[in-house]
Design an enzyme around this catalytic site. Sequence first.
Site, PDB file in Angstrom:
ATOM      1  N   GLU A 290      -1.365  -5.532   8.651  1.00 11.78           N
ATOM      2  CA  GLU A 290      -0.649  -4.443   9.557  1.00 11.78           C
ATOM      3  C   GLU A 290      -1.313  -4.740  10.416  1.00 11.78           C
ATOM      4  OE1 GLU A 290       0.748  -0.023   8.642  1.00 11.78           O
ATOM      5  OE2 GLU A 290       0.584  -0.571   6.167  1.00 11.78           O
TER       6      GLU A 290
ATOM      7  N   ASP B 166      -1.084  -6.105  -0.237  1.00 11.56           N
ATOM      8  CA  ASP B 166      -1.526  -5.376   1.095  1.00 11.56           C
ATOM      9  C   ASP B 166      -2.934  -4.990   0.617  1.00 11.56           C
ATOM     10  OD1 ASP B 166       0.180  -4.555   3.242  1.00 11.56           O
ATOM     11  OD2 ASP B 166       0.987  -2.908   2.403  1.00 11.56           O
TER      12      ASP B 166
ATOM     13  N   LYS C 283      -1.591  -9.217   3.019  1.00 14.29           N
ATOM     14  CA  LYS C 283      -0.662  -8.952   4.367  1.00 14.29           C
ATOM     15  C   LYS C 283      -1.639  -7.653   5.077  1.00 14.29           C
ATOM     16  CE  LYS C 283       2.972  -5.896   3.820  1.00 14.29           C
ATOM     17  NZ  LYS C 283       2.587  -5.151   4.871  1.00 14.29           N
TER      18      LYS C 283
ATOM     19  N   GLU D 213       9.336  -3.625  10.407  1.00 19.08           N
ATOM     20  CA  GLU D 213       9.282  -3.119   9.957  1.00 19.08           C
ATOM     21  C   GLU D 213      10.239  -1.972  11.068  1.00 19.08           C
ATOM     22  OE1 GLU D 213       6.419  -0.792   7.282  1.00 19.08           O
ATOM     23  OE2 GLU D 213       7.986   0.976   7.265  1.00 19.08           O
TER      24      GLU D 213
ATOM     25  N   ASP E 185       0.433  -1.213  -0.376  1.00 12.88           N
ATOM     26  CA  ASP E 185       0.386  -0.149  -0.037  1.00 12.88           C
ATOM     27  C   ASP E 185       1.233   1.207   0.044  1.00 12.88           C
ATOM     28  OD1 ASP E 185       0.840   0.112   2.772  1.00 12.88           O
ATOM     29  OD2 ASP E 185      -1.704   0.467   3.551  1.00 12.88           O
ATOM     30  N   SER E 186       2.246   1.624   0.479  1.00  7.67           N
ATOM     31  CA  SER E 186       3.202   2.406  -0.300  1.00  7.67           C
ATOM     32  C   SER E 186       2.761   2.787  -1.779  1.00  7.67           C
ATOM     33  CB  SER E 186       4.620   1.275  -0.221  1.00  7.67           C
ATOM     34  OG  SER E 186       4.668   0.758  -0.964  1.00  7.67           O
TER      35      SER E 186
HETATM   36  O1  KIV Z   1       3.225  -1.101   1.377  1.00  8.44           O
HETATM   37  C1  KIV Z   1       4.379  -1.658   1.314  1.00  8.44           C
HETATM   38  O2  KIV Z   1       5.524  -1.303   0.714  1.00  8.44           O
HETATM   39  C2  KIV Z   1       5.367  -2.356   2.659  1.00  8.44           C
HETATM   40  C3  KIV Z   1       6.361  -2.507   2.705  1.00  8.44           C
HETATM   41  C4  KIV Z   1       7.380  -1.437   3.192  1.00  8.44           C
HETATM   42  C5  KIV Z   1       6.788  -3.896   3.434  1.00  8.44           C
HETATM   43  O3  KIV Z   1       4.360  -2.641   3.064  1.00  8.44           O
END
Ligand code: KIV
Length: 257
Positions: free
Chosen positions: A112, A81, A110, A176, A42-43
Amino acid sequence: MKEKIKKFLSKKNKKKIVCLTSYSKSISKILDKYCDLILVGDSLANVLYGNKTTHNLKLQTMINHAKSVSLGAKKSLVVVDMPKDSYKNSKQAIKNAKKIIKETRCDAIKIENNSHNLNIVKAFTKSKISVMGHIGYTPQFKKKFKVEGKNKNEQNYLLRNAKKIEKAGAFSIVLECIEKKTAQKITKFLNIPTIGIGSSNLCDGQILVTDDMLGLSGFYPKFVKKYANLEKTIDKAVKKFDKEVKLNRFPLGKNSF
Ligand code: KIV
């Protein structure tokens, strides 16, 4: 359990695990040659859409990018994510995860982790949805950046939480920005692979945001190593195109019909 996940798990204590992010087919096609896992992170809210946080990302945006990523990934594990507000309770989490998996054909999702959402990991496990956890600095839930696990209290909390996430059924966990000794302890304490970002080389594997390591995002904190400077490479190419168009040197006869 899926073959790809079994293969991923078998690397613990044997081989380092290589992971990177991707938001599109063109990048995942390249990563697929080298990576064990490709994360549709989600970055992308920050990197592609210029948002300050990842908080307002829509489920459909993640699905669109993940569909593209899956087209380029044949052998790597594709993990997507879940956006912040897409897993507020078990029922909603399962519904949204099923939609992501059905539409994108990804292998896993994934989330958090915070101190309240262990039940979500358990619900995924019960529904046979492969889930990866994420602890330490978790941008969806933390207002300010901070390295985690620097004192005994934080270390104990992270160790306990990591073990609970493993017991709840996660197949792996992202660490992280966790202090080196704490990351090492978590890695030794867990049977599932730990994937570090800013958490030292003592994790089972590593992940970086691809746009950061390629020198394209403009975001280069201490834990990022720039393996290329694509901003400079692209600038040079575009500058040449600009010049050639203006001087009428492009297109030439060979580029025309
Ligand atoms: O969103 C993302 O790219 C991530 C990574 C930094 C692990 O969660």
